[in-house]
Design a protein around this motif. Sequence first.
Motif, PDB file in Angstrom:
ATOM      1  N   PRO A 114       0.831  -1.203   0.000  1.00 59.00           N
ATOM      2  CA  PRO A 114       0.000   0.000   0.000  1.00 59.00           C
ATOM      3  C   PRO A 114       0.871   1.262   0.000  1.00 59.00           C
ATOM      4  O   PRO A 114       1.870   1.329   0.705  1.00 59.00           O
ATOM      5  N   LYS A 115       0.497   2.221  -0.857  1.00 61.61           N
ATOM      6  CA  LYS A 115       1.225   3.486  -0.958  1.00 61.61           C
ATOM      7  C   LYS A 115       0.222   4.629  -0.865  1.00 61.61           C
ATOM      8  O   LYS A 115      -0.841   4.564  -1.477  1.00 61.61           O
ATOM      9  N   VAL A 116       0.557   5.663  -0.119  1.00 63.13           N
ATOM     10  CA  VAL A 116      -0.308   6.836   0.018  1.00 63.13           C
ATOM     11  C   VAL A 116       0.509   8.083  -0.300  1.00 63.13           C
ATOM     12  O   VAL A 116       1.623   8.237   0.186  1.00 63.13           O
ATOM     13  N   THR A 117      -0.058   8.967  -1.117  1.00 60.67           N
ATOM     14  CA  THR A 117       0.557  10.245  -1.463  1.00 60.67           C
ATOM     15  C   THR A 117      -0.428  11.356  -1.149  1.00 60.67           C
ATOM     16  O   THR A 117      -1.589  11.287  -1.558  1.00 60.67           O
ATOM     17  N   GLU A 118       0.031  12.362  -0.410  1.00 63.00           N
ATOM     18  CA  GLU A 118      -0.780  13.539  -0.106  1.00 63.00           C
ATOM     19  C   GLU A 118       0.055  14.767  -0.447  1.00 63.00           C
ATOM     20  O   GLU A 118       1.255  14.785  -0.185  1.00 63.00           O
ATOM     21  N   ALA A 119      -0.588  15.781  -1.041  1.00 59.01           N
ATOM     22  CA  ALA A 119       0.172  16.967  -1.450  1.00 59.01           C
ATOM     23  C   ALA A 119      -0.694  18.209  -1.350  1.00 59.01           C
ATOM     24  O   ALA A 119      -1.923  18.145  -1.428  1.00 59.01           O
ATOM     25  N   VAL A 120      -0.019  19.347  -1.182  1.00 58.15           N
ATOM     26  CA  VAL A 120      -0.640  20.662  -1.248  1.00 58.15           C
ATOM     27  C   VAL A 120       0.250  21.494  -2.172  1.00 58.15           C
ATOM     28  O   VAL A 120       1.475  21.351  -2.151  1.00 58.15           O
ATOM     29  N   PHE A 121      -0.361  22.327  -3.029  1.00 58.22           N
ATOM     30  CA  PHE A 121       0.434  23.075  -3.995  1.00 58.22           C
ATOM     31  C   PHE A 121      -0.228  24.395  -4.326  1.00 58.22           C
ATOM     32  O   PHE A 121      -1.415  24.608  -4.067  1.00 58.22           O
ATOM     33  N   GLY A 122       0.556  25.290  -4.891  1.00 58.00           N
ATOM     34  CA  GLY A 122       0.034  26.581  -5.319  1.00 58.00           C
ATOM     35  C   GLY A 122       0.950  27.240  -6.320  1.00 58.00           C
ATOM     36  O   GLY A 122       2.144  26.937  -6.391  1.00 58.00           O
ATOM     37  N   GLN A 123       0.377  28.138  -7.111  1.00 63.29           N
ATOM     38  CA  GLN A 123       1.153  28.887  -8.091  1.00 63.29           C
ATOM     39  C   GLN A 123       0.514  30.256  -8.271  1.00 63.29           C
ATOM     40  O   GLN A 123      -0.704  30.382  -8.254  1.00 63.29           O
ATOM     41  N   VAL A 124       1.351  31.269  -8.424  1.00 64.09           N
ATOM     42  CA  VAL A 124       0.878  32.624  -8.727  1.00 64.09           C
ATOM     43  C   VAL A 124       1.595  33.095  -9.990  1.00 64.09           C
ATOM     44  O   VAL A 124       2.728  32.677 -10.266  1.00 64.09           O
ATOM     45  N   SER A 125       0.922  33.941 -10.739  1.00 61.60           N
ATOM     46  CA  SER A 125       1.556  34.514 -11.929  1.00 61.60           C
ATOM     47  C   SER A 125       1.141  35.978 -12.048  1.00 61.60           C
ATOM     48  O   SER A 125       0.055  36.381 -11.608  1.00 61.60           O
ATOM     49  N   TYR A 126       2.041  36.754 -12.620  1.00 57.91           N
ATOM     50  CA  TYR A 126       1.779  38.172 -12.818  1.00 57.91           C
ATOM     51  C   TYR A 126       2.285  38.581 -14.200  1.00 57.91           C
ATOM     52  O   TYR A 126       3.443  38.315 -14.552  1.00 57.91           O
TER      53      TYR A 126
END
Length: 172
Positions: A114-126
């Motif tokens: 069993p494998k578990v992946t959890e992530a949080v991400f973000g990106q901004v552009s101008y």
Amino acid sequence: YATNKGYRLTLNGSYTFANGIVLRSISGWEAGSGNANIDLPEVFPGASFEDYGREQIGSEELNLVSPDTGPFRWVGGLYYQHDYVTLLPGGGAPGFDIGVPNGTTDLELNYRTPKVTEAVFGQVSYDVTPAVQIQAGARYTDESFSLLDDGPTVLGGTFVIPGMVYTAHTNN
């Protein structure tokens, strides 16, 4: 011979709020199985390889996306995936068996991972100008993996290595 079968389902839905921000959901599920029975005379007369494995993956991604107007835009999200691999007897084959020669000296492995992946991400552009854009983004991922070998490894009918549990955890 060798066979592989797989199935995949995805659901992509979104909702746009009155202020133009979009909430997007991407859900996925897939399942597959494969088995092989291969003679390996070039390795050793009578040598063979057999395996039977299955995998199931479920995933979910949620995104909040800014309106696509103005020079400043952003996206943020969460991701989760559960991946379950089994290499167990079934489908007329052992989990994983290398015979050199077959029936005399066999290396057999049976396990679950069993494998578990959890992530949080973000990106901004101008948009500095219509031709120049600056982007910055980040992602944090937490992964865990276990190898559950609930059967002993056997060589030539003789018990060699007991079942084991291996756990790994990474952050990046």
